[in-house]
Motif scaffolding. Sequence first.
Motif, PDB file in Angstrom:
ATOM      1  N   SER A 179      -8.711  71.891  42.800  1.00  0.00           N
ATOM      2  CA  SER A 179      -7.953  72.481  43.905  1.00  0.00           C
ATOM      3  C   SER A 179      -6.818  71.552  44.343  1.00  0.00           C
ATOM      4  O   SER A 179      -6.980  70.325  44.386  1.00  0.00           O
ATOM      5  N   SER A 180      -5.690  72.170  44.697  1.00  0.00           N
ATOM      6  CA  SER A 180      -4.559  71.388  45.210  1.00  0.00           C
ATOM      7  C   SER A 180      -4.715  71.094  46.699  1.00  0.00           C
ATOM      8  O   SER A 180      -3.876  70.393  47.289  1.00  0.00           O
ATOM      9  N   THR A 181      -5.775  71.613  47.312  1.00  0.00           N
ATOM     10  CA  THR A 181      -6.032  71.342  48.733  1.00  0.00           C
ATOM     11  C   THR A 181      -7.166  70.346  48.920  1.00  0.00           C
ATOM     12  O   THR A 181      -7.552  70.049  50.047  1.00  0.00           O
ATOM     13  N   SER A 182      -7.718  69.835  47.809  1.00  0.00           N
ATOM     14  CA  SER A 182      -8.813  68.865  47.898  1.00  0.00           C
ATOM     15  C   SER A 182      -8.355  67.501  47.409  1.00  0.00           C
ATOM     16  O   SER A 182      -7.532  67.379  46.501  1.00  0.00           O
ATOM     17  N   ASP A 183      -8.899  66.466  48.051  1.00  0.00           N
ATOM     18  CA  ASP A 183      -8.639  65.093  47.640  1.00  0.00           C
ATOM     19  C   ASP A 183      -9.991  64.404  47.508  1.00  0.00           C
ATOM     20  O   ASP A 183     -10.437  63.678  48.400  1.00  0.00           O
ATOM     21  N   SER A 184     -10.664  64.650  46.382  1.00  0.00           N
ATOM     22  CA  SER A 184     -12.048  64.201  46.193  1.00  0.00           C
ATOM     23  C   SER A 184     -12.205  62.696  46.297  1.00  0.00           C
ATOM     24  O   SER A 184     -13.248  62.199  46.745  1.00  0.00           O
ATOM     25  N   ASP A 185     -11.194  61.939  45.886  1.00  0.00           N
ATOM     26  CA  ASP A 185     -11.326  60.483  45.919  1.00  0.00           C
ATOM     27  C   ASP A 185     -10.664  59.854  47.145  1.00  0.00           C
ATOM     28  O   ASP A 185     -10.606  58.626  47.270  1.00  0.00           O
ATOM     29  N   SER A 186     -10.130  60.696  48.031  1.00  0.00           N
ATOM     30  CA  SER A 186      -9.575  60.236  49.319  1.00  0.00           C
ATOM     31  C   SER A 186      -8.520  59.134  49.156  1.00  0.00           C
ATOM     32  O   SER A 186      -8.489  58.153  49.910  1.00  0.00           O
ATOM     33  N   ASP A 187      -7.622  59.318  48.186  1.00  0.00           N
ATOM     34  CA  ASP A 187      -6.590  58.293  47.995  1.00  0.00           C
ATOM     35  C   ASP A 187      -5.205  58.780  48.404  1.00  0.00           C
ATOM     36  O   ASP A 187      -4.205  58.103  48.166  1.00  0.00           O
ATOM     37  N   MET A 218      -3.672  61.690  47.402  1.00  0.00           N
ATOM     38  CA  MET A 218      -3.050  62.642  46.483  1.00  0.00           C
ATOM     39  C   MET A 218      -4.092  63.691  46.109  1.00  0.00           C
ATOM     40  O   MET A 218      -5.242  63.357  45.798  1.00  0.00           O
ATOM     41  N   ASN A 219      -3.699  64.962  46.127  1.00  0.00           N
ATOM     42  CA  ASN A 219      -4.677  66.028  45.872  1.00  0.00           C
ATOM     43  C   ASN A 219      -5.128  66.016  44.414  1.00  0.00           C
ATOM     44  O   ASN A 219      -4.461  65.486  43.522  1.00  0.00           O
ATOM     45  N   ASP A 220      -6.291  66.631  44.193  1.00  0.00           N
ATOM     46  CA  ASP A 220      -6.921  66.588  42.867  1.00  0.00           C
ATOM     47  C   ASP A 220      -6.047  67.198  41.780  1.00  0.00           C
ATOM     48  O   ASP A 220      -5.927  66.647  40.673  1.00  0.00           O
ATOM     49  N   ALA A 221      -5.440  68.355  42.061  1.00  0.00           N
ATOM     50  CA  ALA A 221      -4.631  69.025  41.054  1.00  0.00           C
ATOM     51  C   ALA A 221      -3.453  68.158  40.628  1.00  0.00           C
ATOM     52  O   ALA A 221      -3.114  68.071  39.435  1.00  0.00           O
ATOM     53  N   ALA A 222      -2.829  67.495  41.595  1.00  0.00           N
ATOM     54  CA  ALA A 222      -1.691  66.630  41.273  1.00  0.00           C
ATOM     55  C   ALA A 222      -2.120  65.462  40.393  1.00  0.00           C
ATOM     56  O   ALA A 222      -1.421  65.085  39.442  1.00  0.00           O
ATOM     57  N   ASP A 279      -6.310  59.324  38.220  1.00  0.00           N
ATOM     58  CA  ASP A 279      -7.651  59.857  37.984  1.00  0.00           C
ATOM     59  C   ASP A 279      -8.140  60.492  39.274  1.00  0.00           C
ATOM     60  O   ASP A 279      -8.308  59.795  40.280  1.00  0.00           O
ATOM     61  N   TRP A 280      -8.380  61.798  39.231  1.00  0.00           N
ATOM     62  CA  TRP A 280      -8.736  62.511  40.465  1.00  0.00           C
ATOM     63  C   TRP A 280     -10.113  62.144  40.990  1.00  0.00           C
ATOM     64  O   TRP A 280     -10.448  62.450  42.134  1.00  0.00           O
ATOM     65  N   LYS A 281     -10.918  61.446  40.185  1.00  0.00           N
ATOM     66  CA  LYS A 281     -12.269  61.076  40.619  1.00  0.00           C
ATOM     67  C   LYS A 281     -12.359  59.628  41.087  1.00  0.00           C
ATOM     68  O   LYS A 281     -13.414  59.188  41.532  1.00  0.00           O
ATOM     69  N   VAL A 282     -11.259  58.890  40.976  1.00  0.00           N
ATOM     70  CA  VAL A 282     -11.266  57.471  41.331  1.00  0.00           C
ATOM     71  C   VAL A 282     -10.220  57.199  42.409  1.00  0.00           C
ATOM     72  O   VAL A 282      -9.068  57.601  42.278  1.00  0.00           O
ATOM     73  N   ASN A 283     -10.616  56.514  43.486  1.00  0.00           N
ATOM     74  CA  ASN A 283      -9.681  56.181  44.557  1.00  0.00           C
ATOM     75  C   ASN A 283      -8.653  55.173  44.033  1.00  0.00           C
ATOM     76  O   ASN A 283      -8.996  54.067  43.624  1.00  0.00           O
ATOM     77  N   GLN A 284      -7.394  55.594  44.045  1.00  0.00           N
ATOM     78  CA  GLN A 284      -6.297  54.749  43.570  1.00  0.00           C
ATOM     79  C   GLN A 284      -5.205  54.689  44.642  1.00  0.00           C
ATOM     80  O   GLN A 284      -4.048  55.003  44.399  1.00  0.00           O
ATOM     81  N   SER A 285      -5.594  54.270  45.817  1.00  0.00           N
ATOM     82  CA  SER A 285      -4.684  54.274  46.969  1.00  0.00           C
ATOM     83  C   SER A 285      -3.415  53.493  46.696  1.00  0.00           C
ATOM     84  O   SER A 285      -2.307  53.913  47.074  1.00  0.00           O
ATOM     85  N   ASP A 286      -3.539  52.333  46.047  1.00  0.00           N
ATOM     86  CA  ASP A 286      -2.354  51.512  45.764  1.00  0.00           C
ATOM     87  C   ASP A 286      -1.406  52.240  44.819  1.00  0.00           C
ATOM     88  O   ASP A 286      -0.177  52.217  45.024  1.00  0.00           O
ATOM     89  N   LEU A 287      -1.951  52.885  43.789  1.00  0.00           N
ATOM     90  CA  LEU A 287      -1.114  53.605  42.831  1.00  0.00           C
ATOM     91  C   LEU A 287      -0.433  54.795  43.501  1.00  0.00           C
ATOM     92  O   LEU A 287       0.758  55.050  43.268  1.00  0.00           O
ATOM     93  N   VAL A 288      -1.166  55.518  44.331  1.00  0.00           N
ATOM     94  CA  VAL A 288      -0.596  56.667  45.030  1.00  0.00           C
ATOM     95  C   VAL A 288       0.517  56.221  45.977  1.00  0.00           C
ATOM     96  O   VAL A 288       1.593  56.827  46.037  1.00  0.00           O
ATOM     97  N   ALA A 289       0.266  55.121  46.719  1.00  0.00           N
ATOM     98  CA  ALA A 289       1.280  54.614  47.648  1.00  0.00           C
ATOM     99  C   ALA A 289       2.544  54.189  46.896  1.00  0.00           C
ATOM    100  O   ALA A 289       3.668  54.450  47.337  1.00  0.00           O
TER     101      ALA A 289
END
Length: 474
Positions: free
Chosen positions: A353-361, A363-367, A377-387
């Motif tokens: 889903s583009s409205t879910s952020d399973s790893d809370s980083d 960025m949404n899962d679909a992206a 990786d939508w299952k791994v928190n990558q806050s630094d990479l997203v930022a």
Amino acid sequence: MFFHDRSTTISLAILFRFRSWIAIGFAIHAAPIFAQGNPAVIFTGEGTSYDRGSVSGLYAIPESEISPRYAAMNEVQAEGGKWSGAWLEVTGPAGKSIVQVIDIAPSLGEGDLDMGPIAFSEVTGNSEGRYPITWHWISAPGDIGPIHFYSQSSNPYYLKLQAANIVNPVEKMEILVNGVYTDMPVTTDHFFVYSGNLIAEPFTIRVTDIIGNQVVSSGLTISDTAGGQNGSGNFPAVEESAISLERPAGTVISNDGGYALGYSMDGAALAVDFIIRNTGTADLSGLAVTIDGTNAADFSITANPASSLASTATTSFTISFATTQPSARSCVLHITTNEGKSIDLELNGTGISSTSDSDSDGMNDAAEVKLADFGFDWKVNQSDLVAKYYRNASSAGLYSADQVHAMQVGTPLIQRNSTDGTFTLKIALKKSTDLTSFLPLLLKPEETSVNGSGEIELQFSSQDDAAFFRVEAQ
């Protein structure tokens, strides 16, 4: 009773040479089964009987390697020594027998076989005579173990080697010399020969069967092969009816562990093509594909395979996966034929889903699935990479939602109509889901009003999941 003395005299050798020239003329009309490598070809002829006694035959197969059910091939179809050690299924008036080819019978015509007493009795119910038969080549029955190599009159500069105990007939033999496989010419008794340079021991041999399968055997020596030495395996048996599932073509999918289709994003369908190949020697009929299992409703067959499939041919079908559930989904794929050959494979897919952020980083899962090639990786928190992605996006002409929302519409300049002195201001909205393609957003009269400050207000609902809107004024 027909007897063939295969320990020939000089006078008989002249006759055989003469007959071999005659056989060349007839071979033009013979079906070259080895050229096809196809056991599905059925031959028709007559069966006769002979007792080999202690004679191993033209192919010089070691006594310990000869089956009690043996046969001699007619010279017309012998194709030199390619039938050496091959297995045939022979059918006659009384039944069937599986025989091993150990010799050539020059007096027989095309389609004829000369069989040992046991096989002849099983096929005809008698001990002598001529009877109509049909036969075809098959792989060796049962698990016969590895190939056995036998050398004859060999030394460090000359190697004459035979492959016995073979599942399928041998087409070619090569020896590894200085890192390169070198072809070994074949003799009339179906030995393979190498001569010239010193043979470094232990040596490595690669054998190829008439289907194209290869077996590589290392650690062989002249002394050990003189009495028979085991190779490193044997050829795979060829089944009369068999199928494989491939994706892409040429890559066989194993039944172990299931197969991952991919992702359905926000309910969008994912179409996946598969290929079915007839790897057997007989045509297949009644080919069908079905789906069942836990989440079978999320999977569908959108293109069916052909219902019949010739030997070695392929057909394709398409599975569509679509789900609105942001979770792992599965079903079981069944492929069946009238001949009893089947494949059962678990298919797996994941709803995203583009409205879910399973790893809370952030960025949404679909992206993150779409950006997986960049390390997301939508299952791994990558806050630094997203930022880092958002921080540098504007330098590549990309803008975050907040940045887009902060943009102001430029002040339009309007001109008075010189004819009637009036001014006309046209305002249009366009919508987009990706900031790349914009489509018109049609407004309704009831969605437009003038507030107490004299400003025009547009109040509307988002359509088609559009996240961005562009105002155009003229």
